[in-house]
Scaffold this active site. Structure first.
Site, PDB file in Angstrom:
ATOM      1  N   HIS A 161      -0.208  10.029 -28.817  1.00 16.17           N
ATOM      2  CA  HIS A 161      -0.362   8.668 -28.276  1.00 16.17           C
ATOM      3  C   HIS A 161      -0.916   7.722 -29.345  1.00 16.17           C
ATOM      4  O   HIS A 161      -0.496   6.563 -29.429  1.00 16.17           O
ATOM      5  CB  HIS A 161      -1.289   8.678 -27.054  1.00 16.17           C
ATOM      6  CG  HIS A 161      -0.606   9.167 -25.809  1.00 16.17           C
ATOM      7  ND1 HIS A 161      -1.295   9.621 -24.711  1.00 16.17           N
ATOM      8  CD2 HIS A 161       0.704   9.263 -25.471  1.00 16.17           C
ATOM      9  CE1 HIS A 161      -0.430   9.980 -23.767  1.00 16.17           C
ATOM     10  NE2 HIS A 161       0.781   9.782 -24.209  1.00 16.17           N
TER      11      HIS A 161
ATOM     12  N   HIS B 192       7.982   8.026 -28.334  1.00 22.20           N
ATOM     13  CA  HIS B 192       7.008   8.990 -27.809  1.00 22.20           C
ATOM     14  C   HIS B 192       7.256  10.415 -28.299  1.00 22.20           C
ATOM     15  O   HIS B 192       6.345  11.083 -28.810  1.00 22.20           O
ATOM     16  CB  HIS B 192       7.056   8.925 -26.276  1.00 22.20           C
ATOM     17  CG  HIS B 192       6.112   9.857 -25.596  1.00 22.20           C
ATOM     18  ND1 HIS B 192       4.755   9.650 -25.578  1.00 22.20           N
ATOM     19  CD2 HIS B 192       6.333  11.014 -24.927  1.00 22.20           C
ATOM     20  CE1 HIS B 192       4.171  10.640 -24.918  1.00 22.20           C
ATOM     21  NE2 HIS B 192       5.106  11.476 -24.507  1.00 22.20           N
TER      22      HIS B 192
ATOM     23  N   GLU C  72       9.442  17.538 -25.945  1.00 25.82           N
ATOM     24  CA  GLU C  72       8.663  17.954 -24.754  1.00 25.82           C
ATOM     25  C   GLU C  72       9.056  19.362 -24.301  1.00 25.82           C
ATOM     26  O   GLU C  72       8.235  20.083 -23.732  1.00 25.82           O
ATOM     27  CB  GLU C  72       8.827  16.944 -23.613  1.00 25.82           C
ATOM     28  CG  GLU C  72       8.291  15.537 -23.910  1.00 25.82           C
ATOM     29  CD  GLU C  72       6.752  15.409 -23.890  1.00 25.82           C
ATOM     30  OE1 GLU C  72       6.051  16.408 -23.626  1.00 25.82           O
ATOM     31  OE2 GLU C  72       6.260  14.297 -24.165  1.00 25.82           O
TER      32      GLU C  72
ATOM     33  N   LYS D 124       2.745  11.529 -11.993  1.00 30.74           N
ATOM     34  CA  LYS D 124       1.962  10.514 -12.713  1.00 30.74           C
ATOM     35  C   LYS D 124       2.806   9.250 -12.796  1.00 30.74           C
ATOM     36  O   LYS D 124       3.936   9.283 -13.298  1.00 30.74           O
ATOM     37  CB  LYS D 124       1.649  10.987 -14.133  1.00 30.74           C
ATOM     38  CG  LYS D 124       0.491  11.955 -14.235  1.00 30.74           C
ATOM     39  CD  LYS D 124       0.173  12.217 -15.705  1.00 30.74           C
ATOM     40  CE  LYS D 124      -0.960  13.199 -15.862  1.00 30.74           C
ATOM     41  NZ  LYS D 124      -1.206  13.529 -17.293  1.00 30.74           N
TER      42      LYS D 124
ATOM     43  N   HIS E 291      -0.461  15.436 -27.489  1.00 30.30           N
ATOM     44  CA  HIS E 291      -0.433  14.053 -27.021  1.00 30.30           C
ATOM     45  C   HIS E 291      -1.652  13.231 -27.449  1.00 30.30           C
ATOM     46  O   HIS E 291      -1.594  12.003 -27.436  1.00 30.30           O
ATOM     47  CB  HIS E 291      -0.293  14.006 -25.490  1.00 30.30           C
ATOM     48  CG  HIS E 291       1.122  14.263 -25.038  1.00 30.30           C
ATOM     49  ND1 HIS E 291       1.788  15.444 -25.318  1.00 30.30           N
ATOM     50  CD2 HIS E 291       2.012  13.506 -24.348  1.00 30.30           C
ATOM     51  CE1 HIS E 291       3.013  15.387 -24.802  1.00 30.30           C
ATOM     52  NE2 HIS E 291       3.167  14.221 -24.216  1.00 30.30           N
TER      53      HIS E 291
ATOM     54  N   ARG F 127       0.818  -1.235   0.000  1.00 28.82           N
ATOM     55  CA  ARG F 127       0.000   0.000   0.000  1.00 28.82           C
ATOM     56  C   ARG F 127       0.844   1.274   0.000  1.00 28.82           C
ATOM     57  O   ARG F 127       0.372   2.341   0.379  1.00 28.82           O
ATOM     58  CB  ARG F 127      -0.955   0.041   1.188  1.00 28.82           C
ATOM     59  CG  ARG F 127      -2.012  -1.034   1.139  1.00 28.82           C
ATOM     60  CD  ARG F 127      -3.267  -0.590   1.869  1.00 28.82           C
ATOM     61  NE  ARG F 127      -4.257  -1.619   1.828  1.00 28.82           N
ATOM     62  CZ  ARG F 127      -4.390  -2.580   2.747  1.00 28.82           C
ATOM     63  NH1 ARG F 127      -3.573  -2.620   3.781  1.00 28.82           N
ATOM     64  NH2 ARG F 127      -5.332  -3.474   2.629  1.00 28.82           N
TER      65      ARG F 127
ATOM     66  N   ARG G  79      -4.003  21.276 -15.991  1.00 29.59           N
ATOM     67  CA  ARG G  79      -2.931  20.304 -16.322  1.00 29.59           C
ATOM     68  C   ARG G  79      -3.134  19.681 -17.702  1.00 29.59           C
ATOM     69  O   ARG G  79      -2.186  19.173 -18.301  1.00 29.59           O
ATOM     70  CB  ARG G  79      -2.837  19.232 -15.225  1.00 29.59           C
ATOM     71  CG  ARG G  79      -1.670  18.282 -15.445  1.00 29.59           C
ATOM     72  CD  ARG G  79      -1.321  17.418 -14.263  1.00 29.59           C
ATOM     73  NE  ARG G  79      -0.167  16.593 -14.581  1.00 29.59           N
ATOM     74  CZ  ARG G  79       0.526  15.906 -13.695  1.00 29.59           C
ATOM     75  NH1 ARG G  79       0.192  15.945 -12.428  1.00 29.59           N
ATOM     76  NH2 ARG G  79       1.565  15.177 -14.058  1.00 29.59           N
TER      77      ARG G  79
ATOM     78  N   ASN H 273      -0.906  18.136 -22.100  1.00 30.91           N
ATOM     79  CA  ASN H 273      -1.145  17.078 -23.088  1.00 30.91           C
ATOM     80  C   ASN H 273      -1.127  17.627 -24.511  1.00 30.91           C
ATOM     81  O   ASN H 273      -1.535  16.931 -25.445  1.00 30.91           O
ATOM     82  CB  ASN H 273      -2.496  16.399 -22.819  1.00 30.91           C
ATOM     83  CG  ASN H 273      -2.501  15.687 -21.492  1.00 30.91           C
ATOM     84  OD1 ASN H 273      -1.457  15.206 -21.042  1.00 30.91           O
ATOM     85  ND2 ASN H 273      -3.648  15.639 -20.836  1.00 30.91           N
TER      86      ASN H 273
ATOM     87  N   GLU I 186      -5.200  16.785 -12.726  1.00 26.40           N
ATOM     88  CA  GLU I 186      -5.635  17.002 -14.112  1.00 26.40           C
ATOM     89  C   GLU I 186      -7.148  17.122 -14.258  1.00 26.40           C
ATOM     90  O   GLU I 186      -7.781  16.420 -15.038  1.00 26.40           O
ATOM     91  CB  GLU I 186      -5.099  15.873 -15.012  1.00 26.40           C
ATOM     92  CG  GLU I 186      -5.084  16.280 -16.471  1.00 26.40           C
ATOM     93  CD  GLU I 186      -4.399  15.264 -17.373  1.00 26.40           C
ATOM     94  OE1 GLU I 186      -3.230  14.924 -17.103  1.00 26.40           O
ATOM     95  OE2 GLU I 186      -5.034  14.847 -18.340  1.00 26.40           O
TER      96      GLU I 186
ATOM     97  N   LYS J 193       6.042  23.108 -15.758  1.00 26.55           N
ATOM     98  CA  LYS J 193       5.254  21.926 -15.366  1.00 26.55           C
ATOM     99  C   LYS J 193       4.872  21.987 -13.893  1.00 26.55           C
ATOM    100  O   LYS J 193       3.717  21.736 -13.528  1.00 26.55           O
ATOM    101  CB  LYS J 193       6.021  20.641 -15.686  1.00 26.55           C
ATOM    102  CG  LYS J 193       5.202  19.416 -15.346  1.00 26.55           C
ATOM    103  CD  LYS J 193       5.616  18.171 -16.064  1.00 26.55           C
ATOM    104  CE  LYS J 193       4.593  17.063 -15.748  1.00 26.55           C
ATOM    105  NZ  LYS J 193       4.892  15.820 -16.391  1.00 26.55           N
TER     106      LYS J 193
END
Ligand code: GLY
Length: 341
Positions: free
Chosen positions: A239, A249, A172, A130, A235, A108, A228, A232, A224, A214
């Site tokens: 993606h 990527h 990026e 993330k 993206h 956990r 946020r 993307n 997000e 960022k």
């Protein structure tokens, strides 16, 4: 060295820019530490930390899976890891994403930090909390938001980076400049050859300014729900292109940014002149700006985007270089732009 903080829900995360991997011991407990790294990074740095147990995973997007996470749980159990065991991911985005996911779920949750070894992970992937793995070929389908205690961005680690990976990191940085920072964009235009030659001051500014952009956004919207989403930019197409073509990527995001900028021009938001400045900058960083692949396949993948809401998707558009906005766009409109660009 510069430090930038993110105050996350789970903890504060400190990002150290210009710090050295060799100083890692200053940031972690003296015992009960497990390093998680990949074959490539381990080859270069395995002799630096003989005192710590190490788990080595493979490389490439294909290993960013639940199976790899399960293999790491297995090794941690065999090592008798406890809740106090500190995990350090040393590597690029894949190592950091998996390490963060394992650390957030094993027992956990155990404490963790990153040493970020690629430009892409220093400017983006390792920063912001993330963590996750791909599932059935879909990017980051399973994951958590959870901030690492620290991220060390060591510029020396970039010296051994293959050129193609370095270029993906520049994509990026362009993203951050385009959505938020016209001065960074101009700096990139004026310092392209220095950046490609890994000039230390230029690279540190790229990393620093990207992390400032960022972290500022993440501090306002960690989970997000709104702002946020700007991160993307490029993206949604990116993606889908990455999944369909298998290109890295950063290259897929580069093409995705061109489509998103083209849609911004079509909506009379972005000028043609700034559109061409973006394409020129990406080309100067040797990044692809057009799609040489079956467009229908890309659209089929895009329709399965986890962020889709019915027939629409939150999509990032540009008003100008340095000013972006999130709008709900019909998937059919994205299909049209991919056809005509
Ligand atoms: N790479 C986008 C984000 O971290 O939100």
């Amino acid at each position: 060295m510069k430090r930038i903080d993110i105050q996350g829900t789970t903890r504060r995360s400190s990002i150290y820019i210009g710090e050295s991997l060799k100083n890692l011991a200053r940031y972690i407990p003296s015992r009960d530490v497990v390093l998680i790294t990949d074959d490539r990074v381990s080859h270069y740095y395995k002799h630096d930390f003989p005192q710590f147990r190490t788990i080595t995973i493979g490389t490439g997007e294909r290993i960013k899976t639940m199976e790899t996470a399960a293999d790491i749980y297995q090794e941690l159990l065999a090592m008798n890891a406890q809740r106090s065991t500190f995990l350090v991911g040393i590597g690029g985005g894949i190592v950091c994403d998996i390490t963060g996911f394992v650390a957030s779920t094993f027992l956990r949750g155990v404490p963790f930090g990153f040493v970020s070894s690629t430009l892409l992970s220093q400017v983006d992937a390792s920063v912001g909390g993330k963590n996750g793995v791909n599932f059935q070929g879909f990017k980051n389908m399973v994951g958590v938001f959870n901030q690492p205690e620290f991220v060390i961005c060591d510029p020396d680690l970039l010296q051994t980076l293959p050129e193609r990976e370095l270029l993906c990191g520049f994509a990026e940085v362009v993203k951050h400049a385009v959505i938020e920072d016209p001065e960074l964009f101009a700096f990139m235009e004026n310092n392209t050859s220095e950046a490609l030659a890994l000039n230390r001051q230029v690279i540190e500014r790229f990393v620093h300014d990207s992390v400032v952009i960022k972290s500022t956004i993440v501090n306002r919207d960690e989970k997000e729900k709104g702002e946020r989403r700007k991160l993307n930019f490029g993206h949604t197409f990116g993606h889908a292109i990455e999944k369909t073509t298998g290109i890295p990527h950063g290259e897929a995001v580069s093409i995705g940014m061109v489509f998103a900028a083209a849609l911004s021009v079509r909506k009379a938001m972005l000028s043609e002149e700034e559109f061409h400045r973006i394409i020129r900058l990406l080309n100067n960083f040797k990044l692809p700006t057009s799609l040489d692949h079956d467009k229908q396949q890309v659209m089929d993948a895009l329709k399965k985007d986890k962020k889709r809401e019915g027939d629409h998707i939150h999509f990032v558009l540009l008003h100008r270089i340095g000013k972006s906005a999130v709008e709900k766009i019909a998937i059919s409109e994205l299909g049209r732009i991919i056809d005509i660009t």
